[in-house]
Write a protein that holds these residues in place. Structure first.
Motif, PDB file in Angstrom:
ATOM      1  N   ALA A  52       0.830  -1.205   0.000  1.00 43.35           N
ATOM      2  CA  ALA A  52       0.000   0.000   0.000  1.00 43.35           C
ATOM      3  C   ALA A  52       0.865   1.255   0.000  1.00 43.35           C
ATOM      4  CB  ALA A  52      -0.937  -0.008   1.203  1.00 43.35           C
ATOM      5  N   LEU A  53       2.005   1.198   0.650  1.00 47.45           N
ATOM      6  CA  LEU A  53       2.912   2.349   0.653  1.00 47.45           C
ATOM      7  C   LEU A  53       3.444   2.603  -0.745  1.00 47.45           C
ATOM      8  CD1 LEU A  53       4.940   1.602   3.925  1.00 47.45           C
ATOM      9  CD2 LEU A  53       3.039   3.214   3.634  1.00 47.45           C
ATOM     10  N   ARG A  54       3.727   1.535  -1.496  1.00 43.93           N
ATOM     11  CA  ARG A  54       4.229   1.676  -2.865  1.00 43.93           C
ATOM     12  C   ARG A  54       3.149   2.175  -3.818  1.00 43.93           C
ATOM     13  NH1 ARG A  54       5.088  -2.928  -5.149  1.00 43.93           N
ATOM     14  NH2 ARG A  54       4.647  -4.464  -3.524  1.00 43.93           N
ATOM     15  N   PHE A  55       1.904   1.815  -3.538  1.00 50.92           N
ATOM     16  CA  PHE A  55       0.814   2.172  -4.436  1.00 50.92           C
ATOM     17  C   PHE A  55       0.202   3.538  -4.108  1.00 50.92           C
ATOM     18  CE2 PHE A  55      -0.248  -2.669  -4.583  1.00 50.92           C
ATOM     19  CZ  PHE A  55       0.884  -2.903  -5.342  1.00 50.92           C
ATOM     20  N   ALA A  56       0.629   4.159  -3.008  1.00 48.04           N
ATOM     21  CA  ALA A  56      -0.051   5.354  -2.495  1.00 48.04           C
ATOM     22  C   ALA A  56      -0.052   6.519  -3.481  1.00 48.04           C
ATOM     23  CB  ALA A  56       0.582   5.784  -1.175  1.00 48.04           C
ATOM     24  N   ASP A  57       0.965   6.645  -4.310  1.00 43.50           N
ATOM     25  CA  ASP A  57       1.048   7.772  -5.238  1.00 43.50           C
ATOM     26  C   ASP A  57       0.490   7.447  -6.619  1.00 43.50           C
ATOM     27  OD1 ASP A  57       2.258   9.333  -3.277  1.00 43.50           O
ATOM     28  OD2 ASP A  57       4.277   8.673  -3.853  1.00 43.50           O
ATOM     29  N   GLY A  58      -0.211   6.332  -6.754  1.00 46.17           N
ATOM     30  CA  GLY A  58      -0.685   5.908  -8.066  1.00 46.17           C
ATOM     31  C   GLY A  58      -2.014   6.495  -8.498  1.00 46.17           C
ATOM     32  N   GLY A  59      -2.676   7.230  -7.602  1.00 45.64           N
ATOM     33  CA  GLY A  59      -3.964   7.811  -7.965  1.00 45.64           C
ATOM     34  C   GLY A  59      -5.060   6.779  -8.166  1.00 45.64           C
ATOM     35  N   TRP A  60      -4.989   5.668  -7.445  1.00 43.11           N
ATOM     36  CA  TRP A  60      -5.971   4.598  -7.600  1.00 43.11           C
ATOM     37  C   TRP A  60      -7.302   4.989  -6.970  1.00 43.11           C
ATOM     38  CZ3 TRP A  60      -4.227   1.602 -11.157  1.00 43.11           C
ATOM     39  CH2 TRP A  60      -2.843   1.433 -11.291  1.00 43.11           C
ATOM     40  N   ASP A  61      -8.383   4.538  -7.596  1.00 43.38           N
ATOM     41  CA  ASP A  61      -9.729   4.908  -7.151  1.00 43.38           C
ATOM     42  C   ASP A  61     -10.421   3.835  -6.330  1.00 43.38           C
ATOM     43  OD1 ASP A  61      -9.829   7.467  -8.540  1.00 43.38           O
ATOM     44  OD2 ASP A  61      -9.920   6.290 -10.383  1.00 43.38           O
ATOM     45  N   LEU A  62     -10.191   2.577  -6.654  1.00 37.41           N
ATOM     46  CA  LEU A  62     -10.837   1.501  -5.917  1.00 37.41           C
ATOM     47  C   LEU A  62     -10.084   0.198  -6.105  1.00 37.41           C
ATOM     48  CD1 LEU A  62     -13.992  -0.031  -7.592  1.00 37.41           C
ATOM     49  CD2 LEU A  62     -12.421   1.455  -8.838  1.00 37.41           C
ATOM     50  N   VAL A  63     -10.448  -0.792  -5.275  1.00 40.14           N
ATOM     51  CA  VAL A  63      -9.847  -2.121  -5.320  1.00 40.14           C
ATOM     52  C   VAL A  63     -10.952  -3.154  -5.509  1.00 40.14           C
ATOM     53  CG1 VAL A  63      -8.271  -3.742  -4.201  1.00 40.14           C
ATOM     54  CG2 VAL A  63      -8.177  -1.323  -3.593  1.00 40.14           C
TER      55      VAL A  63
END
Length: 206
Positions: free
Chosen positions: A39-50
Motif C-alpha cells: 500500500a505504501l508503494r501504491f499510495a502515489d498511483g492515484g488509484w480509485d478503488l480495489v
C-alpha cells in the motif's frame, strides 16, 4: 482506463511451494504484511478503488489495500479466480512436473480458457467502473495468462510474478495493452519474451 493486476499476498502453500489453484488457502502473517507494505508503494498511483477474485487470499489482500489507501473496496469478479488445477492442487510444484510432465493434469481448467476468462474480467471491470484507475487483486497464473493473451506471447515465457507484484494494462484505441509486468515496463521485457519463444537465451536490459 487503467487496471493494475495485483497478485495476492503470501499463503502457507506459497511458502511451501504447493500448487493452490482454486483451493481457498488464506493469507499468512507474511502475506498480510506484504499487503500493508505494498500500500505504501501504491499510495502515489492515484488509484480509485480495489476489486478482487472471490478467493479469500485475494479478497483479504484487497481489503487491506483499500483500508490502507483509504479508497473504495469494490466487488469480486469470478473471472479473476485462479486456474483450476484439479488433482495437482496441494501437490508440491516439483512433484507436479514429475507426475504430469505434459501438463495433462486430471480436472485442470484448459490453459487457453484462462486468458480468455481474464480478458472478459477486464471488460467487466471496465464496464462497471469506466474511466477509473482500478487495483484488481487476482492470482499469478491468471495474471500471466491474461497478459500473454493480450500480448500474443506464450504464458510460459512470462516471468514468475511475486506476491503483491503489479502488472498494469491500459485500454487505448479500443483495445487493451500490456504496460508493465511485475513492475517492469513491457517494452523492456518484450525482447526477452521473443527470445524465449525463439529458444535462445535473453538478457533483460538494465
Amino acid at each position: 482506463m487503467v487496471i493494475a493486476l495485483i497478485r495476492h499476498g503470501q499463503t502457507d502453500w506459497n511458502r511451501e511451494l504447493r500448487m493452490q489453484g482454486r483451493t481457498d488457502i488464506p493469507l499468512n502473517r507474511t502475506g498480510r504484511q506484504q499487503a500493508r507494505d505494498a500500500a505504501l508503494r501504491f499510495a502515489d498511483g492515484g488509484w480509485d478503488l480495489v476489486v478482487s477474485s472471490p478467493l479469500g487470499r485475494a479478497r483479504e489482500t484487497a481489503e487491506i489495500l483499500a483500508d490502507a489507501l483509504g479508497i473504495e473496496l469494490g466487488g469480486t469478479f469470478d473471472g479473476l479466480i485462479e486456474q483450476e488445477f484439479g488433482e495437482a492442487e496441494g501437490v508440491p510444484v516439483v512433484e507436479i512436473r514429475e507426475r504430469w510432465p505434459a501438463r495433462d493434469i486430471p480436472g485442470m481448467e484448459p490453459d487457453a480458457a484462462v486468458g480468455a476468462r481474464g480478458l472478459a474480467a477486464l471488460a467487466e471491470i471496465a464496464g462497471g467502473h469506466p474511466e477509473r484507475r482500478v487495483l484488481a487483486v487476482a492470482h499469478g497464473t491468471l495474471i500471466r495468462r491474461t497478459l500473454a493473451t493480450l500480448s500474443g506471447h506464450d504464458a510460459e515465457h512470462y516471468p514468475r510474478l511475486d506476491n503483491l507484484s503489479i502488472s498494469e494494462v491500459r485500454h487505448l484505441d479500443e483495445a487493451w495493452h500490456v504496460h508493465t509486468v511485475g513492475g517492469v515496463e513491457f517494452t523492456t521485457l518484450v525482447s526477452e519474451l521473443d527470445a524465449r519463444a525463439a529458444g535462445v537465451p535473453a538478457t533483460r536490459a538494465g
